[in-house]
Design an enzyme around this catalytic site. Sequence first.
Site, mmCIF file in Angstrom:
data_model
loop_
_atom_site.group_PDB
_atom_site.id
_atom_site.type_symbol
_atom_site.label_atom_id
_atom_site.label_comp_id
_atom_site.label_asym_id
_atom_site.label_seq_id
_atom_site.Cartn_x
_atom_site.Cartn_y
_atom_site.Cartn_z
ATOM 1 N N ASN A 28 0.809 -1.228 0.000
ATOM 2 C CA ASN A 28 0.000 0.000 0.000
ATOM 3 C C ASN A 28 0.837 1.271 0.000
ATOM 4 O O ASN A 28 0.350 2.334 -0.373
ATOM 5 C CB ASN A 28 -0.968 -0.003 1.188
ATOM 6 C CG ASN A 28 -2.076 -1.020 0.999
ATOM 7 O OD1 ASN A 28 -2.246 -1.568 -0.090
ATOM 8 N ND2 ASN A 28 -2.830 -1.296 2.055
ATOM 9 N N ARG A 43 -2.176 -11.059 -4.643
ATOM 10 C CA ARG A 43 -2.277 -9.600 -4.796
ATOM 11 C C ARG A 43 -1.467 -8.871 -3.739
ATOM 12 O O ARG A 43 -1.008 -7.754 -3.976
ATOM 13 C CB ARG A 43 -3.736 -9.144 -4.654
ATOM 14 C CG ARG A 43 -4.614 -9.563 -5.785
ATOM 15 C CD ARG A 43 -5.988 -8.984 -5.623
ATOM 16 N NE ARG A 43 -5.928 -7.518 -5.599
ATOM 17 C CZ ARG A 43 -6.982 -6.732 -5.638
ATOM 18 N NH1 ARG A 43 -8.182 -7.253 -5.717
ATOM 19 N NH2 ARG A 43 -6.859 -5.430 -5.602
HETATM 20 N N1 EPU Z 1 -14.308 6.925 2.494
HETATM 21 C C1 EPU Z 1 -15.386 7.684 2.078
HETATM 22 N N2 EPU Z 1 -15.262 8.411 0.920
HETATM 23 C C2 EPU Z 1 -14.127 8.418 0.184
HETATM 24 C C3 EPU Z 1 -13.018 7.650 0.615
HETATM 25 C C4 EPU Z 1 -13.137 6.908 1.794
HETATM 26 O O1 EPU Z 1 -16.433 7.691 2.715
HETATM 27 O O2 EPU Z 1 -14.076 9.095 -0.848
HETATM 28 C C5 EPU Z 1 -14.409 6.142 3.743
HETATM 29 C C6 EPU Z 1 -14.319 4.650 3.486
HETATM 30 O O3 EPU Z 1 -15.553 4.083 3.115
HETATM 31 C C7 EPU Z 1 -13.816 4.128 4.822
HETATM 32 C C8 EPU Z 1 -12.919 5.265 5.315
HETATM 33 O O4 EPU Z 1 -13.283 6.412 4.534
HETATM 34 O O5 EPU Z 1 -14.865 3.957 5.730
HETATM 35 C C9 EPU Z 1 -11.435 5.036 5.165
HETATM 36 O O6 EPU Z 1 -11.136 4.575 3.867
HETATM 37 P P1 EPU Z 1 -9.770 4.968 3.141
HETATM 38 O O7 EPU Z 1 -10.067 5.894 2.021
HETATM 39 O O8 EPU Z 1 -8.784 5.393 4.165
HETATM 40 O O9 EPU Z 1 -9.305 3.575 2.513
HETATM 41 P P2 EPU Z 1 -8.547 3.345 1.149
HETATM 42 O O10 EPU Z 1 -7.574 4.428 0.907
HETATM 43 O O11 EPU Z 1 -9.542 3.039 0.081
HETATM 44 C C10 EPU Z 1 -6.537 2.044 2.173
HETATM 45 C C11 EPU Z 1 -5.899 0.707 1.976
HETATM 46 C C12 EPU Z 1 -6.796 -0.386 2.538
HETATM 47 C C13 EPU Z 1 -7.057 -0.102 4.012
HETATM 48 C C14 EPU Z 1 -7.623 1.312 4.189
HETATM 49 C C15 EPU Z 1 -7.796 1.718 5.649
HETATM 50 C C16 EPU Z 1 -4.604 0.947 -0.042
HETATM 51 C C17 EPU Z 1 -4.427 0.613 -1.479
HETATM 52 N N3 EPU Z 1 -5.687 0.474 0.551
HETATM 53 O O12 EPU Z 1 -7.767 2.011 1.457
HETATM 54 O O13 EPU Z 1 -6.054 -1.590 2.424
HETATM 55 O O14 EPU Z 1 -7.957 -1.046 4.516
HETATM 56 O O15 EPU Z 1 -6.756 2.274 3.569
HETATM 57 O O16 EPU Z 1 -6.585 1.671 6.318
HETATM 58 O O17 EPU Z 1 -3.767 1.599 0.545
HETATM 59 C C18 EPU Z 1 -5.754 -3.914 2.142
HETATM 60 O O18 EPU Z 1 -4.545 -3.701 2.068
HETATM 61 O O19 EPU Z 1 -6.244 -5.068 2.287
HETATM 62 C C19 EPU Z 1 -6.665 -2.781 2.087
HETATM 63 C C20 EPU Z 1 -7.934 -2.905 1.780
#
Ligand code: EPU
Length: 422
Positions: free
Chosen positions: A23, A401
């Site tokens: 990530n 992945r």
């Molecule tokens: N959210 C919103 N709107 C948005 C973006 C996010 O409501 O536009 C909400 C999400 O639904 C969630 C919260 O904000 O409830 C946090 O989500 P975040 O955006 O931080 O997650 P992400 O960036 O999509 C990354 C990791 C995930 C990890 C999360 C939380 C990467 C590629 N993915 O996702 O990793 O679970 O942060 O730490 O960095 C994994 O590695 O298995 C994985 C899913």
Amino acid sequence: MDKFIIEGPTPLKGTIPISGSKNAAMPLMAASLLASSPTKLNLIPRLNDIYTFKKVIEETGTSVVFDGGSNSMVLNPANLHNTEAPYELVRRMRASFYMLGALIGNAGEAKVSLPGGCAWGPRPVDLHLKGFEAMGVKIKLGQGYVFASIDNASVEGGEFTLNPSSVGATINLVLGAVKRAKKFVIKNAAKEPDVVLLCRMLVEMGADIEGIGTDTLTIQKVDELKGVEYSNDPDRIEAGTFMIAAAMHPESDVTLTGCRPEQLGKFPESFNKLGVECTIDGSVIRIKSTDNLQPVSVTTKIYPGFPTDLQAQWATLMTQAGGTSMVTDTVYFDRFSYVPELNRLGGNLKVEKNRVTIVGKTQLSGASVMSTDLRASVSLVMAAMVAKGTSEILRVYHLDRGYEQLEEKLNRVGASIKRVPQ
Ligand code: EPU
């Protein structure tokens, strides 16, 4: 497609090297598109998500040379001419959406497919889009795509508060702002190590970012960023996964090398309540398990809280603790697809809303199980390693992945995992 055949139970004894973070790697790859010269990244793991993102980046005309043997990657955006990230690639992996920020930064325009849902819910990108609008970027939606453009070479910027705090939105907005926004402030920004690493690399490239590691990031436009050589962080979620895997069998004694323990946030606090011996010496973490594992309830939170990416593994561990515990996920409310599968292996878990209650200790026994995402899959592997008899884990492409050489690493310390065609 492959599956794993796992014989158990097997204690784990020996040393496991931790790979580069998946990530954290992808934002660094995206940032390389902003440079006027090639960037070399080290400690890049050989994972399918990395290969997918490499393809997404190559679509733009950027050259990406990945030397898997040395885990190094050189990216050169000199010939970037296409500003589209197509659906057939973005739908495979949500992080491809970072192309929105990277292409706005590089070219001032982007056409990026909306990622769609994922196995455990809708996972919106509304904050990414609202943040860009607050920056002064024009955003239009159509045919499943986001069309982003700016009128001049730069936008005024402004301020945007992320609610909730989001890792992905923080990264995308930083990527878009550094070369385009006169001044842009992100409030309630994510403080995850992945965000910090990206910002530090951008600063090394010449960006002007203040407040790195805090929840307010202030970005001021610079005209040029130069390519650098930069090292990715080790994967804190892989380290946490192996710590938990080691705690699952009473006779395990595992040493993890190449870690950055300070990036585990509050995870070690919960881990230290298990009754397991955990010693940290620089970049080395040693886990000696116990036959008297204590039940420990956890609640996931944004960094530095207990990571959502370790909640499935923790619930799996709790099947081996002597008592009842609860795992509550406040980041994602529906990330429990692994529960029915763990129950098929003999676990006693019950989900209610965003909480799973685990009654331990249960003797797990081998069965065929299948999973829907990366962290669920690795949890089933961990359960199968302590289950009596033979288990079959279907759809291991999820593991490919995100865990580099998982079965090789685990087999070297005593597991019995065979990969066979499904
Ligand atoms: N959210 C919103 N709107 C948005 C973006 C996010 O409501 O536009 C909400 C999400 O639904 C969630 C919260 O904000 O409830 C946090 O989500 P975040 O955006 O931080 O997650 P992400 O960036 O999509 C990354 C990791 C995930 C990890 C999360 C939380 C990467 C590629 N993915 O996702 O990793 O679970 O942060 O730490 O960095 C994994 O590695 O298995 C994985 C899913």
